[in-house]
Design a protein around this motif. Structure first.
Motif, PDB file in Angstrom:
ATOM      1  N   ILE A  51      -7.105  -7.775   0.773  1.00 27.44           N
ATOM      2  CA  ILE A  51      -7.110  -8.186   2.278  1.00 27.44           C
ATOM      3  C   ILE A  51      -6.399  -7.072   2.933  1.00 27.44           C
ATOM      4  O   ILE A  51      -5.477  -6.378   2.677  1.00 27.44           O
ATOM      5  N   SER A  52      -7.022  -6.777   4.167  1.00 28.05           N
ATOM      6  CA  SER A  52      -6.384  -5.636   5.055  1.00 28.05           C
ATOM      7  C   SER A  52      -6.855  -6.008   6.477  1.00 28.05           C
ATOM      8  O   SER A  52      -7.520  -6.912   6.677  1.00 28.05           O
ATOM      9  N   ARG A  53      -5.943  -4.935   7.273  1.00 26.23           N
ATOM     10  CA  ARG A  53      -6.214  -5.458   8.979  1.00 26.23           C
ATOM     11  C   ARG A  53      -5.958  -4.195   9.592  1.00 26.23           C
ATOM     12  O   ARG A  53      -5.288  -3.101   9.304  1.00 26.23           O
ATOM     13  N   ASP A  54      -6.707  -4.027  10.716  1.00 28.00           N
ATOM     14  CA  ASP A  54      -6.695  -2.960  11.564  1.00 28.00           C
ATOM     15  C   ASP A  54      -6.315  -3.453  12.869  1.00 28.00           C
ATOM     16  O   ASP A  54      -7.229  -3.828  13.753  1.00 28.00           O
ATOM     17  N   ALA A  81      -3.807 -13.819   2.273  1.00 30.24           N
ATOM     18  CA  ALA A  81      -2.982 -13.505   3.476  1.00 30.24           C
ATOM     19  C   ALA A  81      -2.403 -11.994   3.741  1.00 30.24           C
ATOM     20  O   ALA A  81      -2.051 -11.340   2.866  1.00 30.24           O
ATOM     21  N   ILE A  82      -2.259 -11.691   4.968  1.00 28.74           N
ATOM     22  CA  ILE A  82      -1.447 -10.566   5.305  1.00 28.74           C
ATOM     23  C   ILE A  82      -0.657 -10.664   6.607  1.00 28.74           C
ATOM     24  O   ILE A  82      -1.019 -11.461   7.520  1.00 28.74           O
ATOM     25  N   SER A  83       0.556 -10.066   6.432  1.00 32.30           N
ATOM     26  CA  SER A  83       1.552 -10.244   7.332  1.00 32.30           C
ATOM     27  C   SER A  83       1.130  -9.471   8.713  1.00 32.30           C
ATOM     28  O   SER A  83       0.107  -8.731   8.790  1.00 32.30           O
ATOM     29  N   ARG A  84       1.759  -9.718   9.781  1.00 32.21           N
ATOM     30  CA  ARG A  84       1.626  -9.118  11.121  1.00 32.21           C
ATOM     31  C   ARG A  84       1.301  -7.677  11.034  1.00 32.21           C
ATOM     32  O   ARG A  84       0.414  -7.345  11.692  1.00 32.21           O
ATOM     33  N   GLY A  85       2.304  -7.052  10.463  1.00 30.77           N
ATOM     34  CA  GLY A  85       2.034  -5.572  10.390  1.00 30.77           C
ATOM     35  C   GLY A  85       1.382  -5.094   9.356  1.00 30.77           C
ATOM     36  O   GLY A  85       1.069  -3.802   9.114  1.00 30.77           O
ATOM     37  N   GLY A  86       0.962  -5.998   8.390  1.00 28.50           N
ATOM     38  CA  GLY A  86      -0.051  -5.483   7.142  1.00 28.50           C
ATOM     39  C   GLY A  86       0.728  -4.934   5.985  1.00 28.50           C
ATOM     40  O   GLY A  86       0.296  -4.850   5.049  1.00 28.50           O
ATOM     41  N   THR A  87       2.189  -5.241   6.142  1.00 25.00           N
ATOM     42  CA  THR A  87       3.021  -4.515   4.859  1.00 25.00           C
ATOM     43  C   THR A  87       3.106  -5.532   3.932  1.00 25.00           C
ATOM     44  O   THR A  87       3.463  -5.263   2.783  1.00 25.00           O
ATOM     45  N   ASN A  88       2.936  -6.998   4.126  1.00 23.78           N
ATOM     46  CA  ASN A  88       3.063  -8.016   2.947  1.00 23.78           C
ATOM     47  C   ASN A  88       1.651  -8.576   2.780  1.00 23.78           C
ATOM     48  O   ASN A  88       0.933  -8.998   3.989  1.00 23.78           O
ATOM     49  N   ARG A 118      -5.900 -13.799  22.193  1.00 16.02           N
ATOM     50  CA  ARG A 118      -4.378 -13.351  22.285  1.00 16.02           C
ATOM     51  C   ARG A 118      -4.046 -12.187  21.489  1.00 16.02           C
ATOM     52  O   ARG A 118      -5.041 -11.940  20.702  1.00 16.02           O
ATOM     53  N   THR A 119      -3.060 -11.493  21.517  1.00 19.01           N
ATOM     54  CA  THR A 119      -2.666 -10.273  20.754  1.00 19.01           C
ATOM     55  C   THR A 119      -2.871 -10.696  19.245  1.00 19.01           C
ATOM     56  O   THR A 119      -2.122 -11.379  18.649  1.00 19.01           O
ATOM     57  N   PHE A 120      -3.695  -9.680  18.744  1.00 17.40           N
ATOM     58  CA  PHE A 120      -3.947 -10.126  17.234  1.00 17.40           C
ATOM     59  C   PHE A 120      -2.722  -9.608  16.488  1.00 17.40           C
ATOM     60  O   PHE A 120      -2.413 -10.396  15.405  1.00 17.40           O
ATOM     61  N   SER A 121      -1.985  -8.636  16.566  1.00 11.59           N
ATOM     62  CA  SER A 121      -0.893  -8.371  15.682  1.00 11.59           C
ATOM     63  C   SER A 121       0.305  -9.363  15.805  1.00 11.59           C
ATOM     64  O   SER A 121       1.295  -9.308  15.063  1.00 11.59           O
ATOM     65  N   ASN A 122       0.100 -10.321  16.741  1.00 11.20           N
ATOM     66  CA  ASN A 122       1.306 -11.390  16.703  1.00 11.20           C
ATOM     67  C   ASN A 122       1.070 -12.248  15.542  1.00 11.20           C
ATOM     68  O   ASN A 122       1.966 -13.079  15.505  1.00 11.20           O
ATOM     69  N   TYR A 123       0.059 -12.483  14.970  1.00 11.18           N
ATOM     70  CA  TYR A 123      -0.228 -13.500  13.883  1.00 11.18           C
ATOM     71  C   TYR A 123      -0.310 -12.886  12.530  1.00 11.18           C
ATOM     72  O   TYR A 123      -1.085 -11.605  12.489  1.00 11.18           O
ATOM     73  N   SER A 124       0.224 -13.438  11.586  1.00 10.13           N
ATOM     74  CA  SER A 124      -0.296 -13.350  10.389  1.00 10.13           C
ATOM     75  C   SER A 124      -1.803 -13.933   9.954  1.00 10.13           C
ATOM     76  O   SER A 124      -2.060 -14.688  10.655  1.00 10.13           O
ATOM     77  N   MET A 125      -2.433 -13.056   9.200  1.00  9.71           N
ATOM     78  CA  MET A 125      -3.912 -13.763   9.129  1.00  9.71           C
ATOM     79  C   MET A 125      -4.075 -13.913   7.695  1.00  9.71           C
ATOM     80  O   MET A 125      -3.467 -13.535   6.825  1.00  9.71           O
ATOM     81  N   GLY A 126      -5.294 -14.895   7.325  1.00  9.86           N
ATOM     82  CA  GLY A 126      -5.632 -15.338   6.096  1.00  9.86           C
ATOM     83  C   GLY A 126      -7.065 -15.273   5.963  1.00  9.86           C
ATOM     84  O   GLY A 126      -7.645 -15.512   7.022  1.00  9.86           O
ATOM     85  N   TRP A 127      -7.490 -15.396   4.742  1.00  9.54           N
ATOM     86  CA  TRP A 127      -8.727 -15.911   4.332  1.00  9.54           C
ATOM     87  C   TRP A 127      -8.745 -17.318   3.460  1.00  9.54           C
ATOM     88  O   TRP A 127      -7.789 -17.488   2.605  1.00  9.54           O
ATOM     89  N   PHE A 128      -9.618 -18.100   3.925  1.00  4.62           N
ATOM     90  CA  PHE A 128      -9.715 -19.346   3.135  1.00  4.62           C
ATOM     91  C   PHE A 128     -11.206 -19.492   2.781  1.00  4.62           C
ATOM     92  O   PHE A 128     -12.107 -19.049   3.243  1.00  4.62           O
ATOM     93  N   ARG A 129     -11.451 -20.290   1.614  1.00  6.03           N
ATOM     94  CA  ARG A 129     -12.844 -20.794   1.369  1.00  6.03           C
ATOM     95  C   ARG A 129     -12.934 -22.159   1.062  1.00  6.03           C
ATOM     96  O   ARG A 129     -12.168 -22.909   0.581  1.00  6.03           O
ATOM     97  N   GLN A 130     -14.064 -22.589   1.170  1.00  6.54           N
ATOM     98  CA  GLN A 130     -14.370 -24.086   0.900  1.00  6.54           C
ATOM     99  C   GLN A 130     -15.898 -24.039   0.412  1.00  6.54           C
ATOM    100  O   GLN A 130     -16.926 -23.691   0.938  1.00  6.54           O
ATOM    101  N   ALA A 131     -16.029 -24.698  -0.692  1.00  7.11           N
ATOM    102  CA  ALA A 131     -17.197 -25.055  -1.481  1.00  7.11           C
ATOM    103  C   ALA A 131     -17.499 -26.612  -1.281  1.00  7.11           C
ATOM    104  O   ALA A 131     -16.668 -27.268  -0.776  1.00  7.11           O
TER     105      ALA A 131
END
Length: 123
Positions: free
Chosen positions: A70-73, A50-57, A27-40
């Motif tokens: 965090i960033s996105r292209d 986390a980063i918003s759909r457009g990368g502004t937040n 699916r279109t990547f830009s339709n989603y907010s994205m985030g990073w998680f970790r588990q030890a």
């Protein structure tokens, strides 16, 4: 359907830097907010950034604020996590995820996630 594949993990020493990448397909990547998680091992999965759909937040866990970025292209369907001044407590499997909003991701709620990439920081 969205497939997410993380890369860029490795073994480093405290104070070193790594850049993780999360490549998305489906699916279109830009339709989603994205985030990073970790588990030890033996611990619950925790929110990292986390980063918003457009990368502004963006949003960061207090434990990584000031060290991780965090960033996105969206043109490349790729999200990144620049990790500086790594500490042993950053050691974990890092997963990327896609969700409807930053607020949802902050609550560790997401629709898709990747298999993870191992980050190990030695002292």
């Amino acid at each position: 359907q969205v497939q997410l594949v993380e890369s860029g993990g490795g073994l480093v020493q405290a104070g070193d830097s790594l850049r993780l990448s999360c490549a998305a397909s489906g699916r279109t990547f830009s339709n989603y907010s994205m985030g990073w998680f970790r588990q030890a091992p033996g611990k619950e999965r925790e929110f990292v950034a986390a980063i918003s759909r457009g990368g502004t937040n963006t949003a960061y866990a207090d434990s990584v604020k000031g060290r991780f970025t965090i960033s996105r292209d969206n043109a490349k369907n790729t999200m990144y996590l620049q990790m500086n001044d790594l500490k042993p407590e950053d050691t974990a499997v890092y997963h990327c995820a896609a969700g409807p909003s930053i607020a949802a991701l902050l609550r560790v709620k997401y629709d898709y996630w990747g298999q993870g990439t191992q980050v190990t920081v030695s002292s």
